[in-house]
Design an enzyme around this catalytic site. Structure first.
Site, PDB file in Angstrom:
ATOM      1  N   GLU A 183       0.817  -1.211   0.000  1.00 16.28           N
ATOM      2  CA  GLU A 183       0.000   0.000   0.000  1.00 16.28           C
ATOM      3  C   GLU A 183       0.852   1.263   0.000  1.00 16.28           C
ATOM      4  OE1 GLU A 183      -2.328  -3.416   1.210  1.00 16.28           O
ATOM      5  OE2 GLU A 183      -0.472  -2.577   2.047  1.00 16.28           O
ATOM      6  N   HIS A 201     -11.276  -5.920   8.167  1.00 13.88           N
ATOM      7  CA  HIS A 201     -11.922  -5.585   6.899  1.00 13.88           C
ATOM      8  C   HIS A 201     -13.153  -4.700   7.112  1.00 13.88           C
ATOM      9  CE1 HIS A 201      -9.717  -9.315   6.111  1.00 13.88           C
ATOM     10  NE2 HIS A 201      -9.656  -8.940   4.845  1.00 13.88           N
TER      11      HIS A 201
END
Length: 334
Positions: free
Chosen positions: A57, A126
Site C-alpha cells: 500500500e 476488513h
C-alpha cells in the site's frame, strides 16, 4: 445502477475522457477488484491504463504521488480501508504537503479509493471506518457517498480535483440501499431514485451536502451507510426529522448544517466509526460553537462502540435505527 456499477461507470468515463487518468492497485486489473468495481476496465482501456500492483500500500500511494507530480491523474484502490495505514505516512507527509512544500510547483492530483465500514462480516481487519484520521490532515479531502448517483458524480469530481482525495466507498451498500437493519436489504432498490445514474459524464461538487429528507423537528447529520440508517429511523419513529447527507466531510458544507440546525433547534449526529474522537465530535463542536443560542437540547451523538470491530457480534455492533430513534426522542424531550 448500484454503487459498484456507478463507480465503474465513473472510472470508465474518465479513462475515456482524459488520457492522463490511470487506475492501479491490488487485483484491479485482470480480476476486476475484490468487489468487481474495476471489472472490464483493463479489457476496454488496456493494461497500461488499468493494471495490478504488488501488495504494498505504501508503494502504491508513493507511486501515485510521483505520477501526480509528473502530470498524471492516478486513481488507486486500496483493497480495504483497514489496509490503508501502511500508506498513511505517504498520504500525510507527502501527498497532503506537496503543493505547500514546493511552493505550488508540484501537486498531487491523486484519488485513493477504498471500500470501508462494516456490514459484510469482514471481521476486525476488513470493517474499519478511518475517516476521522484523514479529516484531521490539512491538505487531504475526504469523500463518502451514500448512493450510486452521488458516488459516480463525486468520484469524477475527485479525479478532476488537483488535491489528493480519499474516496471511501461504503461496502454495505455497494449492491443497493437497505432499510437500515443489518440483514434486511431493500428488495426494490432498482426503483430507488438515487439508482438512476446517467451513463455519461457529470459531477457532484465536493463540499456540498444534500438534504436526504426535509423536516422541522430535529436535524440528523450522517454520511455513507448511516444515511440509510437515519432515514429508516425517521420512517419507523414518525419523527419529522431533517436528514443531511454530508457527502464529503472535508471540505465540509457547514452552511447547510448550520441552516438546518438553526431551523430545527436540535441535532443528532450519526456515524459508524467509534464514538471517541470520531468525526462526530468535530461536528458537535462546530454546531455548538455556532448554534449555541439556537439549541433547545444537548447535541446527541450515535456512533460505534469504543471497541475493536467484533466479528462474531457484528450484528450487535453495527449501528441500527433503534439507537438513532432513542437519540432523536431524547433530544426532543430536552
Amino acid at each position: 445502477m448500484n454503487m459498484v456499477r456507478a463507480i465503474n461507470s465513473a472510472l470508465d468515463v474518465m479513462l475515456g475522457r482524459d488520457p492522463d487518468v490511470l487506475i492501479f492497485g491490488e487485483d484491479v486489473g485482470y480480476f476486476g477488484g475484490v468487489f468487481r468495481v474495476t471489472d472490464g476496465l483493463a479489457e476496454r482501456h488496456g493494461v497500461a491504463r488499468c493494471f495490478d500492483a504488488p501488495i504494498s500500500e505504501g508503494g502504491i500511494v508513493a507511486t501515485a504521488i510521483g505520477m501526480g507530480a509528473y502530470g498524471l491523474r492516478p486513481v488507486v484502490e486500496i483493497q480495504f480501508a483497514d489496509y490503508i495505514l501502511p500508506a498513511y505516512d505517504q498520504l500525510v507527509s507527502e501527498a497532503a504537503r506537496l503543493r505547500y512544500r514546493s511552493g505550488g510547483e508540484f501537486w498531487a492530483p491523486i484519488t485513493v479509493r477504498s471500500p470501508y465500514g462494516g456490514g459484510i462480516f469482514g471481521g476486525q481487519t476488513h470493517s474499519s471506518s478511518p475517516e476521522a484520521i484523514f479529516a484531521h490532515v490539512s491538505g487531504l479531502k475526504t469523500v463518502i457517498p451514500s448512493n450510486p448517483y452521488d458516488a459516480k458524480g463525486l468520484l469524477i469530481a475527485a479525479i478532476e480535483d488537483d488535491d489528493p482525495v480519499i474516496f471511501l466507498e461504503p461496502k454495505r451498500i455497494y449492491n443497493g440501499p437497505f432499510d437500515g437493519r443489518f440483514d434486511r436489504p431493500v428488495s426494490n432498490w432498482a426503483q430507488h431514485p438515487a439508482s438512476e445514474v446517467p451513463e455519461g459524464y457529470y459531477t457532484v461538487p465536493l463540499g456540498k451536502a444534500a438534504i436526504a429528507r426535509h423536516g422541522a423537528a430535529v436535524t440528523v447529520l450522517a454520511y455513507g451507510t448511516m444515511v440509510h440508517v437515519a432515514l429508516s429511523a425517521v420512517e419507523e419513529s414518525g419523527i419529522d426529522a431533517e436528514v443531511i447527507d454530508l457527502r464529503s466531510i472535508v471540505p465540509l458544507d457547514l452552511d447547510s448544517i448550520l441552516q438546518s440546525v438553526r431551523k430545527t433547534r436540535r441535532c443528532v449526529i450519526v456515524h459508524e466509526a467509534s464514538r471517541f474522537a470520531g468525526f462526530g465530535a468535530e461536528l458537535s463542536a462546530l454546531v455548538q460553537e455556532r448554534c449555541f443560542y439556537h439549541l433547545e437540547a444537548p447535541i446527541e451523538r450515535v456512533a460505534g462502540w469504543d471497541t475493536p470491530y467484533p466479528h462474531a457480534f457484528e450484528r450487535d455492533y453495527f449501528l441500527g435505527p433503534d439507537r438513532v430513534v432513542v437519540a432523536m426522542q431524547r433530544t426532543l424531550k430536552g
